[in-house]
Design a protein around this motif. Structure first.
Motif, PDB file in Angstrom:
ATOM      1  N   THR A   1      -1.759  -1.283  -3.991  1.00 12.91           N
ATOM      2  CA  THR A   1      -2.847  -0.329  -3.769  1.00 12.91           C
ATOM      3  C   THR A   1      -2.243   1.058  -3.626  1.00 12.91           C
ATOM      4  O   THR A   1      -1.385   1.269  -2.768  1.00 12.91           O
TER       5      THR A   1
ATOM      6  N   VAL B   1       0.866  -1.174   0.000  1.00 12.08           N
ATOM      7  CA  VAL B   1       0.000   0.000   0.000  1.00 12.08           C
ATOM      8  C   VAL B   1       0.899   1.219   0.000  1.00 12.08           C
ATOM      9  O   VAL B   1       1.811   1.325   0.818  1.00 12.08           O
TER      10      VAL B   1
ATOM     11  N   SER C   1      -3.127   0.787  -9.297  1.00 11.93           N
ATOM     12  CA  SER C   1      -3.580  -0.234  -8.348  1.00 11.93           C
ATOM     13  C   SER C   1      -4.037  -1.470  -9.113  1.00 11.93           C
ATOM     14  O   SER C   1      -4.907  -1.387  -9.991  1.00 11.93           O
TER      15      SER C   1
END
Lengths: 115, 115
Positions: free
Chosen positions: B113, B12, B87
């Motif tokens: 992400t 992330v 993503s």
């Protein structure tokens, strides 16, 4: 340009019944066709390929696929489905004889086999 | 190793940051491929290595994406100035014997992400 189409987002079948997952292709030259399967939380796995020769190709886990040039199809089949066959199935085509790893994948078909 | 290994399994990051994704192919496999899979779609080809060199990078979407394989084994996919549209699940695969056996071995992927 080449492409594959998987017309069904999902196929539902009862355990023990025949399973068919459809794929049609469009290529400018000779088709080099593949099926891959993606189990939950697992990487894609090779099932079978058609390069040349017999139109009926046998692969892993009891799957087979029939190449039909006149209908530009390469449907995946299994005579008797198992619950463990529930997964995401991808048809793919390679544009070049010397680059079989460079694949154009379809959008995938989710197979659900119910007990 | 026994299979294709990808790290991290999940990443992330924030928009604008730099990201590296690593792939360790099956030992001895000379061909290595990167694919990107968005939700609900099939994998899309990004780049292919034969040994240390990029044999085909036609799938890289823009110049923010770059990949290397300096010693012909491990590969790193590098994404600069990440955007939310980056993503996706990034898949790595390897193939034996110069890339013409037809069977790709996929890793489990790195899910990126971008917030």
């Amino acid at each position: 340009a080449q492409s594959v189409a998987q017309p069904e987002d999902q196929v539902n079948v009862a355990e023990g019944n025949p399973l068919t997952v459809k794929c049609t292709y469009s290529v400018s030259g000779n088709p080099y066709l593949f099926w891959y399967v993606q189990y939950p939380n697992r990487g894609l796995q090779f099932l079978l390929k058609y390069i040349t020769g017999d139109n009926l190709v046998k692969g892993s886990y009891g799957f087979e696929a029939e190449f039909n040039k006149s209908q530009t199809s390469f449907h995946l089949k299994k005579p008797s489905a198992l619950v463990s066959d529930s997964a995401l199935y991808f048809c793919a085509v390679s544009p070049e004889l010397d680059s079989w790893g460079k694949l154009q994948f379809g959008a995938g078909t989710q197979v659900v086999v119910t007990p | 190793g026994a299979g294709v290994s990808q790290t991290p399994s999940n990443k992330v990051t924030e928009k604008g940051k730099y990201v590296e994704l690593r792939c360790d192919p099956i030992s001895g496999h000379t061909a290595l491929y990167w694919y990107r899979q968005s939700l609900g779609q099939g994998p899309e080809f990004l780049i292919y290595f034969q040994g240390t060199g990029a044999a085909d990078d036609s799938g890289l979407p823009n110049d923010r994406f770059f990949a290397v394989r300096p010693e012909g084994s491990v590969s790193t996919l590098k994404i600069q100035r990440t955007e939310r549209g980056d993503s996706a699940m990034y898949l790595c695969a390897s193939m034996a014997s110069g890339g013409n056996t037809g069977e790709l071995f996929f890793g489990e992927g790195s899910r990126l992400t971008v917030l």
